[in-house]
Write a protein that holds these residues in place. Structure first.
Motif, PDB file in Angstrom:
ATOM      1  N   ALA A  19      50.611  76.131  34.916  1.00 63.76           N
ATOM      2  CA  ALA A  19      49.493  76.818  34.283  1.00 63.76           C
ATOM      3  C   ALA A  19      49.973  77.989  33.455  1.00 63.76           C
ATOM      4  CB  ALA A  19      48.503  77.290  35.344  1.00 63.76           C
ATOM      5  N   CYS A  20      50.978  78.680  33.944  1.00 61.34           N
ATOM      6  CA  CYS A  20      51.508  79.827  33.224  1.00 61.34           C
ATOM      7  C   CYS A  20      52.152  79.386  31.920  1.00 61.34           C
ATOM      8  CB  CYS A  20      52.527  80.568  34.089  1.00 61.34           C
ATOM      9  SG  CYS A  20      53.160  82.090  33.369  1.00 61.34           S
ATOM     10  N   LEU A  21      52.835  78.227  31.970  1.00 57.93           N
ATOM     11  CA  LEU A  21      53.465  77.723  30.758  1.00 57.93           C
ATOM     12  C   LEU A  21      52.414  77.399  29.710  1.00 57.93           C
ATOM     13  CD1 LEU A  21      56.234  75.413  32.202  1.00 57.93           C
ATOM     14  CD2 LEU A  21      56.582  77.320  30.658  1.00 57.93           C
ATOM     15  N   LEU A  22      51.324  76.783  30.146  1.00 56.06           N
ATOM     16  CA  LEU A  22      50.284  76.398  29.209  1.00 56.06           C
ATOM     17  C   LEU A  22      49.597  77.609  28.603  1.00 56.06           C
ATOM     18  CD1 LEU A  22      48.682  73.436  31.182  1.00 56.06           C
ATOM     19  CD2 LEU A  22      50.098  73.292  29.135  1.00 56.06           C
ATOM     20  N   ALA A  23      49.511  78.674  29.368  1.00 56.41           N
ATOM     21  CA  ALA A  23      48.820  79.859  28.896  1.00 56.41           C
ATOM     22  C   ALA A  23      49.709  80.770  28.072  1.00 56.41           C
ATOM     23  CB  ALA A  23      48.256  80.636  30.092  1.00 56.41           C
ATOM     24  N   GLY A  24      51.043  80.503  28.090  1.00 56.68           N
ATOM     25  CA  GLY A  24      51.958  81.354  27.331  1.00 56.68           C
ATOM     26  C   GLY A  24      52.142  82.703  27.985  1.00 56.68           C
ATOM     27  N   LYS A  43      57.528  83.076  21.880  1.00 55.60           N
ATOM     28  CA  LYS A  43      58.244  82.382  20.813  1.00 55.60           C
ATOM     29  C   LYS A  43      59.357  81.504  21.382  1.00 55.60           C
ATOM     30  CE  LYS A  43      57.347  85.609  17.027  1.00 55.60           C
ATOM     31  NZ  LYS A  43      57.968  86.500  16.011  1.00 55.60           N
ATOM     32  N   GLN A  44      60.034  81.992  22.425  1.00 57.18           N
ATOM     33  CA  GLN A  44      61.081  81.193  23.072  1.00 57.18           C
ATOM     34  C   GLN A  44      60.469  79.957  23.718  1.00 57.18           C
ATOM     35  OE1 GLN A  44      63.155  83.819  25.746  1.00 57.18           O
ATOM     36  NE2 GLN A  44      63.464  85.351  24.151  1.00 57.18           N
ATOM     37  N   GLU A  45      59.343  80.163  24.384  1.00 51.64           N
ATOM     38  CA  GLU A  45      58.655  79.053  25.033  1.00 51.64           C
ATOM     39  C   GLU A  45      58.163  78.034  24.006  1.00 51.64           C
ATOM     40  OE1 GLU A  45      54.466  78.360  27.301  1.00 51.64           O
ATOM     41  OE2 GLU A  45      55.525  80.229  27.734  1.00 51.64           O
ATOM     42  N   GLU A  46      57.684  78.510  22.870  1.00 50.87           N
ATOM     43  CA  GLU A  46      57.221  77.609  21.827  1.00 50.87           C
ATOM     44  C   GLU A  46      58.364  76.754  21.294  1.00 50.87           C
ATOM     45  OE1 GLU A  46      55.114  75.465  19.157  1.00 50.87           O
ATOM     46  OE2 GLU A  46      54.394  76.689  20.827  1.00 50.87           O
ATOM     47  N   ARG A  47      59.531  77.364  21.145  1.00 48.29           N
ATOM     48  CA  ARG A  47      60.713  76.600  20.725  1.00 48.29           C
ATOM     49  C   ARG A  47      61.048  75.529  21.763  1.00 48.29           C
ATOM     50  NH1 ARG A  47      64.259  74.204  17.144  1.00 48.29           N
ATOM     51  NH2 ARG A  47      66.239  73.874  18.239  1.00 48.29           N
ATOM     52  N   ALA A  48      60.963  75.873  23.047  1.00 47.07           N
ATOM     53  CA  ALA A  48      61.235  74.897  24.106  1.00 47.07           C
ATOM     54  C   ALA A  48      60.261  73.730  24.018  1.00 47.07           C
ATOM     55  CB  ALA A  48      61.146  75.573  25.470  1.00 47.07           C
ATOM     56  N   ARG A  49      59.001  74.017  23.710  1.00 44.12           N
ATOM     57  CA  ARG A  49      58.004  72.960  23.579  1.00 44.12           C
ATOM     58  C   ARG A  49      58.316  72.056  22.388  1.00 44.12           C
ATOM     59  NH1 ARG A  49      53.839  73.344  26.862  1.00 44.12           N
ATOM     60  NH2 ARG A  49      53.396  75.326  27.910  1.00 44.12           N
ATOM     61  N   GLN A  50      58.778  72.651  21.305  1.00 46.97           N
ATOM     62  CA  GLN A  50      59.132  71.871  20.124  1.00 46.97           C
ATOM     63  C   GLN A  50      60.277  70.904  20.438  1.00 46.97           C
ATOM     64  OE1 GLN A  50      60.030  74.822  17.165  1.00 46.97           O
ATOM     65  NE2 GLN A  50      57.905  75.478  16.940  1.00 46.97           N
ATOM     66  N   VAL A  51      61.262  71.382  21.197  1.00 52.13           N
ATOM     67  CA  VAL A  51      62.396  70.537  21.577  1.00 52.13           C
ATOM     68  C   VAL A  51      61.932  69.399  22.484  1.00 52.13           C
ATOM     69  CG1 VAL A  51      64.582  70.475  22.856  1.00 52.13           C
ATOM     70  CG2 VAL A  51      64.097  72.364  21.282  1.00 52.13           C
ATOM     71  N   ALA A  52      61.101  69.728  23.473  1.00 50.18           N
ATOM     72  CA  ALA A  52      60.591  68.697  24.383  1.00 50.18           C
ATOM     73  C   ALA A  52      59.799  67.643  23.617  1.00 50.18           C
ATOM     74  CB  ALA A  52      59.717  69.345  25.457  1.00 50.18           C
ATOM     75  N   HIS A  53      58.987  68.076  22.662  1.00 50.17           N
ATOM     76  CA  HIS A  53      58.163  67.144  21.885  1.00 50.17           C
ATOM     77  C   HIS A  53      59.045  66.254  21.012  1.00 50.17           C
ATOM     78  CE1 HIS A  53      54.688  65.628  19.691  1.00 50.17           C
ATOM     79  NE2 HIS A  53      55.330  65.900  18.565  1.00 50.17           N
ATOM     80  N   ALA A  54      60.083  66.839  20.403  1.00 48.67           N
ATOM     81  CA  ALA A  54      60.953  66.068  19.512  1.00 48.67           C
ATOM     82  C   ALA A  54      61.692  64.966  20.266  1.00 48.67           C
ATOM     83  CB  ALA A  54      61.947  67.006  18.828  1.00 48.67           C
ATOM     84  N   TRP A  55      62.114  65.243  21.492  1.00 47.54           N
ATOM     85  CA  TRP A  55      62.876  64.262  22.275  1.00 47.54           C
ATOM     86  C   TRP A  55      61.970  63.224  22.923  1.00 47.54           C
ATOM     87  CZ3 TRP A  55      68.005  63.180  23.265  1.00 47.54           C
ATOM     88  CH2 TRP A  55      68.928  64.027  22.643  1.00 47.54           C
ATOM     89  N   ARG A  56      60.715  63.558  23.136  1.00 42.41           N
ATOM     90  CA  ARG A  56      59.820  62.647  23.854  1.00 42.41           C
ATOM     91  C   ARG A  56      59.672  61.319  23.111  1.00 42.41           C
ATOM     92  NH1 ARG A  56      53.414  63.692  25.413  1.00 42.41           N
ATOM     93  NH2 ARG A  56      53.129  61.719  26.561  1.00 42.41           N
ATOM     94  N   GLY A  57      60.059  60.233  23.758  1.00 41.04           N
ATOM     95  CA  GLY A  57      59.918  58.904  23.195  1.00 41.04           C
ATOM     96  C   GLY A  57      60.774  58.637  21.973  1.00 41.04           C
ATOM     97  N   SER A  58      61.773  59.489  21.706  1.00 47.74           N
ATOM     98  CA  SER A  58      62.593  59.342  20.504  1.00 47.74           C
ATOM     99  C   SER A  58      63.690  58.301  20.694  1.00 47.74           C
ATOM    100  CB  SER A  58      63.237  60.685  20.135  1.00 47.74           C
ATOM    101  OG  SER A  58      64.176  61.066  21.120  1.00 47.74           O
ATOM    102  N   ALA A  59      64.261  57.859  19.561  1.00 49.37           N
ATOM    103  CA  ALA A  59      65.391  56.934  19.617  1.00 49.37           C
ATOM    104  C   ALA A  59      66.586  57.604  20.284  1.00 49.37           C
ATOM    105  CB  ALA A  59      65.754  56.476  18.200  1.00 49.37           C
ATOM    106  N   SER A  60      66.714  58.923  20.092  1.00 46.95           N
ATOM    107  CA  SER A  60      67.809  59.669  20.719  1.00 46.95           C
ATOM    108  C   SER A  60      67.691  59.629  22.232  1.00 46.95           C
ATOM    109  CB  SER A  60      67.800  61.118  20.217  1.00 46.95           C
ATOM    110  OG  SER A  60      68.003  61.179  18.827  1.00 46.95           O
ATOM    111  N   ALA A  61      66.466  59.793  22.734  1.00 46.60           N
ATOM    112  CA  ALA A  61      66.243  59.738  24.179  1.00 46.60           C
ATOM    113  C   ALA A  61      66.557  58.354  24.728  1.00 46.60           C
ATOM    114  CB  ALA A  61      64.801  60.131  24.499  1.00 46.60           C
ATOM    115  N   ALA A  62      66.186  57.325  23.982  1.00 49.55           N
ATOM    116  CA  ALA A  62      66.470  55.957  24.429  1.00 49.55           C
ATOM    117  C   ALA A  62      67.971  55.713  24.486  1.00 49.55           C
ATOM    118  CB  ALA A  62      65.801  54.964  23.478  1.00 49.55           C
ATOM    119  N   ALA A  63      68.691  56.196  23.469  1.00 49.21           N
ATOM    120  CA  ALA A  63      70.151  56.035  23.447  1.00 49.21           C
ATOM    121  C   ALA A  63      70.798  56.796  24.597  1.00 49.21           C
ATOM    122  CB  ALA A  63      70.702  56.517  22.110  1.00 49.21           C
TER     123      ALA A  63
END
Length: 303
Positions: A19-24, A43-63
């Motif tokens: 819950a704390c993560l979602l609320a920032g 801002k650090q947390e937002e960057r972490a979310r961007q990284v998690a989103h980019a890897w989610r379901g990506s070809a890189s994650a599959a590899a």
């Protein structure tokens, strides 16, 4: 050869609640410039979310999930343990001498067997190259003597769990059990689906250089984190998703004004809400998986 400072301090850092993560959350945190600034953590947390989103379901994650990426030292000491402190010191300083012949021919491929039943075939390195990977020092002082080698097997922790892999078993003079060196080569690291963060774009965000260890139950990990002479030490926080665990590091209590450029790396223990499992451990700053890294530099690093 040791690129880490000797001043190591263990820290236990509790992860954010979901819950704390979602609320920032993060009011009252100290930014990299030493001033209290809740926006820095956001801002650090937002960057972490961007990284998690980019890897989610990506070809890189599959590899990544289909490859072989060791997360433990490729060189393993004899099961019987060292006979003396001198031998242990020789091992830590990579001081070896060869008295005998090493095999010159071997099979070109070896099979990796995971506990869950998955397998993968990867190229093998020869006995000479394996020996040269750990026999880096030929100085005076305590030495270990290698008298021969044969191809066998060992187990190693990987990004996909424990695996049985081909290994060179090196006979040591005076020892009944061999020194083992993993013979199979790691897979090629997939390209990250997100670029590295620009310096200063996330208010004090720093990279996590490497993973030191993971507990047996996978509920906590220990990583390396760097800080300078004019701060109160590193802070490593975590964003957990079903597919990834993203670490974002910074320092606390940074002081303004002139300061030494020396950096110290220390181990930081991070608790997870659930076992790491097969989730990808990512660094928010680089956008890449966090590599395993041995303190003495004998890492089987795939970077």
């Amino acid at each position: 050869m040791n690129k880490h400072k000797k001043r190591l301090v263990g820290l236990v850092l509790v992860p954010f609640l979901g819950a704390c993560l979602l609320a920032g959350c993060g009011g009252g945190s100290r930014a990299d410039d030493g001033h209290t600034n809740g926006q820095s953590l956001q801002k650090q947390e937002e960057r972490a979310r961007q990284v998690a989103h980019a890897w989610r379901g990506s070809a890189s994650a599959a590899a990544w999930r289909q490859g072989y990426f060791p997360m433990a030292d490729a060189v393993q000491a004899p099961e019987s343990g060292w006979h003396s402190q001198a031998d242990q010191q020789a091992y830590k300083s990579n001081n070896f001498v060869l008295q005998g012949n090493l095999p010159t021919a071997t099979t070109e491929q070896g099979k990796i067997d995971w506990t869950g039943g998955n397998t993968l075939t990867r190229p093998l390195i020869g006995a000479k190259k394996a020996y040269q990977s750990f026999a880096l020092n030929r100085s005076e002082g305590p030495r270990l003597t290698v008298t021969g080698a044969k191809l066998g097997k060992t187990t190693i922790t990987t990004s996909r769990g424990t695996a049985t892999v081909p290994a060179w078993l090196f006979t040591l003079k005076g020892y009944d059990t061999p020194l083992k060196r993993v013979a199979v080569t790691p897979s090629k690291l997939p390209q990250s689906p997100i670029a590295q963060a620009r310096q200063g774009s996330a208010d004090g965000l720093r990279s996590v250089p490497g993973l030191a260890r993971t507990t047996t139950d996978g509920r906590s990990i220990t990583v390396w984190a760097a800080h300078g002479a004019c701060d109160d030490g590193p802070v490593v926080k975590v964003l957990e998703t079903d597919e990834n665990v993203v670490l974002f590091a910074s320092v606390k209590g940074a002081q303004s004004g002139p300061c030494s450029a020396d950096l110290t790396e220390q181990n930081v223990k991070v608790e997870l809400r659930k076992p790491l499992g097969d989730r990808i451990l990512l660094d928010a700053f680089t956008g890449r998986p966090v590599p395993y890294e041995e303190l003495d530099g004998r890492s089987p690093s795939w970077t």
